[in-house]
Design a protein around this motif. Structure first.
Motif, short mmCIF file in Angstrom:
data_model
loop_
_atom_site.label_atom_id
_atom_site.label_comp_id
_atom_site.label_asym_id
_atom_site.label_seq_id
_atom_site.Cartn_x
_atom_site.Cartn_y
_atom_site.Cartn_z
N ALA A 120 0.82 -1.20 0.00
CA ALA A 120 0.00 0.00 0.00
C ALA A 120 0.86 1.26 0.00
O ALA A 120 0.58 2.24 -0.70
CB ALA A 120 -0.93 0.00 1.22
N SER B 134 2.55 1.66 -3.52
CA SER B 134 1.57 2.05 -4.54
C SER B 134 1.11 3.48 -4.33
O SER B 134 0.87 4.23 -5.29
CB SER B 134 0.36 1.11 -4.50
OG SER B 134 -0.39 1.25 -3.31
N SER B 135 1.01 3.91 -3.06
CA SER B 135 0.65 5.29 -2.75
C SER B 135 1.74 6.24 -3.21
O SER B 135 1.47 7.31 -3.78
CB SER B 135 0.43 5.42 -1.24
OG SER B 135 -0.36 6.51 -0.91
N SER C 119 1.61 6.54 -6.98
CA SER C 119 0.53 7.44 -7.37
C SER C 119 0.94 8.91 -7.23
O SER C 119 0.67 9.73 -8.11
CB SER C 119 -0.72 7.16 -6.53
OG SER C 119 -1.76 8.06 -6.85
N SER C 120 1.63 9.22 -6.12
CA SER C 120 2.07 10.61 -5.90
C SER C 120 3.07 11.03 -6.97
O SER C 120 2.99 12.15 -7.50
CB SER C 120 2.71 10.74 -4.52
OG SER C 120 1.77 10.47 -3.50
N GLY D 11 -6.49 10.51 -4.19
CA GLY D 11 -5.93 10.30 -2.86
C GLY D 11 -6.76 9.37 -2.02
O GLY D 11 -7.89 8.99 -2.40
N SER D 12 -6.22 8.98 -0.87
CA SER D 12 -6.94 8.09 0.03
C SER D 12 -8.19 8.77 0.57
O SER D 12 -8.34 10.00 0.50
CB SER D 12 -6.03 7.66 1.18
OG SER D 12 -5.54 8.80 1.86
N ASP E 249 -7.70 6.42 -4.19
CA ASP E 249 -6.45 6.64 -4.92
C ASP E 249 -6.46 5.70 -6.12
O ASP E 249 -5.93 4.59 -6.07
CB ASP E 249 -5.25 6.37 -4.00
CG ASP E 249 -3.93 6.74 -4.66
OD1 ASP E 249 -3.93 7.04 -5.86
OD2 ASP E 249 -2.90 6.72 -3.96
N GLY F 248 -2.93 4.49 -7.63
CA GLY F 248 -2.26 3.48 -6.81
C GLY F 248 -2.91 2.12 -7.00
O GLY F 248 -2.23 1.09 -7.09
N GLY G 291 -4.30 0.49 0.22
CA GLY G 291 -3.57 1.54 -0.46
C GLY G 291 -4.42 2.64 -1.05
O GLY G 291 -4.00 3.80 -1.10
N SER G 292 -5.63 2.29 -1.51
CA SER G 292 -6.45 3.29 -2.19
C SER G 292 -7.48 3.95 -1.28
O SER G 292 -8.06 4.98 -1.62
CB SER G 292 -7.17 2.67 -3.39
OG SER G 292 -8.01 1.62 -2.98
N ILE H 216 -2.01 5.91 4.27
CA ILE H 216 -0.99 4.92 4.63
C ILE H 216 0.03 5.44 5.62
O ILE H 216 0.69 4.67 6.31
CB ILE H 216 -0.29 4.40 3.35
CG1 ILE H 216 0.33 3.03 3.60
CG2 ILE H 216 0.72 5.41 2.83
CD1 ILE H 216 -0.65 1.98 4.01
#
Length: 480
Positions: free
Chosen positions: A124, A127-128, A131-132, A151-152, A162, A165, A378-379, A383
């Motif tokens: 998680a 993957s976060s 994504s960033s 984002g989360s 997210d 991610g 993760g999504s 995290i």
């Protein structure tokens, strides 16, 4: 069940031959270079261009170099124990399976459950981070992505999932479902690319190093904080320690390795040496380019430092490769985590369907479950609230592995003709004590979260696992 039967079941030790028979259906297709690439892909993951700057600013200053060396020393001692266990018992599931054989069913489950937190949260987390980086990359072209998918879960900011991610995890999951050899080929090339850019950063960054930025090398301790002095170095070491989950990732795939008695120790120790050199070199260059205070709160300190010194091409190349290279960590974590879940299902501690192999001899159901759980974490969840759990789970696994070697040597039914820890029993004892010491330097939030995670696992064991364990069937057959 009566109290005495519950206690007896908790202490049941798995027959190592049963694991050898069950895992014999997994195909041994991985060689030394595949395993080293998998280890480096996990250890030298998304954090190599972010962790040195953050830990330097928050804990250790230029002595972040020492933090990495301390973490590597503790990990190295444990790596020797991992190497012996992997050589003697090349089973899927690594510390979970080993602990089941050596300590018994309950401790095996606790060890595996702790390690599962490593895999889920590391997946998680990476993957976060991916994504960033991706959103930052497209933003540089003036493309603004909708907040709802960026984002989360945070309705106050208009964020619900997210998406990017999640898509990264789904892509990796589909690749892993094609087989570890296919994933290993992709992993090998991505690791080569990532290491090449790390070396490029070191070479280019050295031209901008100013020695006075390393003075004082160990900043004075700030009273009432975790910054500076020996305290800062140790806290920094506990923060970066989660990177060494790569050892467990390698060990989790022991059953799919060619000649594991030789390959596993070489891969584990080789990963440690290469990763430590890279971490130390990046940390030294980064803190030499600018005063460590400049990296506070900076999510991409390496790229920032290169841009500030006029190396725009290298900075952009680093960002692109970091984006691509994060897949190496995701691949290794997905493979290792799915093999751990497969091991749980194989033993009946979770529904046995998770431990089934598909027509190609792959744990497809376990991979799907790992993917769904990682996407959910993760999504949806922020995290940063959970990331400390990774270090805690890693350290628990390393403590048990080191103690496990002491008990392994007493077992007459396990013949190990491969690697053995030198300096026995001093080295395993030192490894267990040093990992325990580092565990105690984790912040209170991390310890509370790990206690909560273990409590959930223990409840699951008594509600489901102890009642559905495949050992129940073996005992029933022996009595009939």
């Amino acid at each position: 069940m009566t109290k005495s039967s519950v206690l007896a079941n908790m202490g049941r030790k798995e027959n190592p031959q049963n694991y050898a028979d069950k895992d014999g259906h997994l195909k041994p297709v991985l060689g030394l270079k595949d395993m080293v690439a998998m280890g480096i892909g996990t250890v030298v993951g998304a954090g190599i261009f972010t962790m040195p700057g953050i830990v330097a600013a928050d804990y250790a200053g230029p002595a972040v170099v020492i933090s990495f060396i301390v973490a590597a020393f503790v990990a190295g001692l444990s790596a020797l124990s991992y190497s012996e266990l992997a050589s003697a018992m090349p089973f899927a599931g690594s510390i979970y399976s080993w602990a089941n054989v050596i300590f018994g069913e309950f401790m095996g489950w606790v060890a595996g459950w702790a390690v599962l937190s490593e895999y889920l949260i590391a997946l998680a987390f990476v993957s976060s981070a991916w994504s960033s980086y991706f959103q930052g990359f497209v933003n540089s072209f003036g493309i603004k992505l909708p907040a709802a998918i960026s984002g989360s879960f945070n309705p106050a900011k208009g964020q619900f999932i997210d998406l990017f991610g999640a898509l990264a995890l789904i892509g990796v999951g589909l690749l892993v479902m094609r087989g570890v050899k296919a994933a290993a080929i992709v992993e090998n090339w991505l690791v080569i690319l990532k290491v090449a850019v790390i070396i490029l950063f070191i070479v280019v960054g050295l031209t901008a190093v100013q020695v006075n930025n390393w003075v004082p090398f160990v900043p004075a301790h700030r009273a009432g904080t975790d910054f500076g002095g020996g305290i800062g170095i140790l806290h920094g070491a506990s923060q970066v320690f989660f990177a060494y989950i790569g050892f467990d990732t390698i060990a989790a795939n022991s059953a799919e390795v060619k000649n594991p008695q030789k390959t596993m120790p070489r891969a584990i120790i080789g990963t440690l040496l290469i990763a430590t050199v890279l971490f130390v070199a990046v940390s030294a260059v980064l803190t030499g380019m600018f005063p460590y205070e400049r990296y506070a709160g900076n999510a991409e300190p390496a790229a920032w430092a290169l841009r500030q010194t006029g190396h725009f091409f290298t900075a952009n190349l680093l960002s692109i490769v970091a984006l691509v290279g994060m897949f190496t960590g995701l691949i290794a974590l997905m493979v290792g985590g799915s093999r751990l879940l497969y091991s749980f299902g194989r033993d009946g501690l979770i529904p046995q369907q998770i431990g089934k192999l598909d027509k190609r001899g792959l744990p497809g159901n376990a991979t799907v479950l790992m993917l769904v759980a990682a996407v959910f974490l993760g999504s949806i969840f922020p995290i940063n609230l959970l990331s400390n759990l990774v270090s805690a789970g890693t350290l628990i696994a390393f403590i048990l592995a080191s103690v496990g070697v002491l008990l392994l040597r007493r077992r007459k039914d396990i013949v190990n003709t491969g690697y053995k820890v030198p300096g026995y029993p001093v080295i395993p004892i030192l490894a267990a004590l040093s990992a325990a010491g580092l565990f105690l330097t984790l912040n209170v939030d991390a310890l509370i979260l790990m206690a909560g995670w273990l409590a959930i696992g223990i409840v699951l064991y008594f509600v489901y696992g102890i009642r559905h364990s495949t050992k129940n069937e073996v005992e029933a057959d022996s009595k009939s």
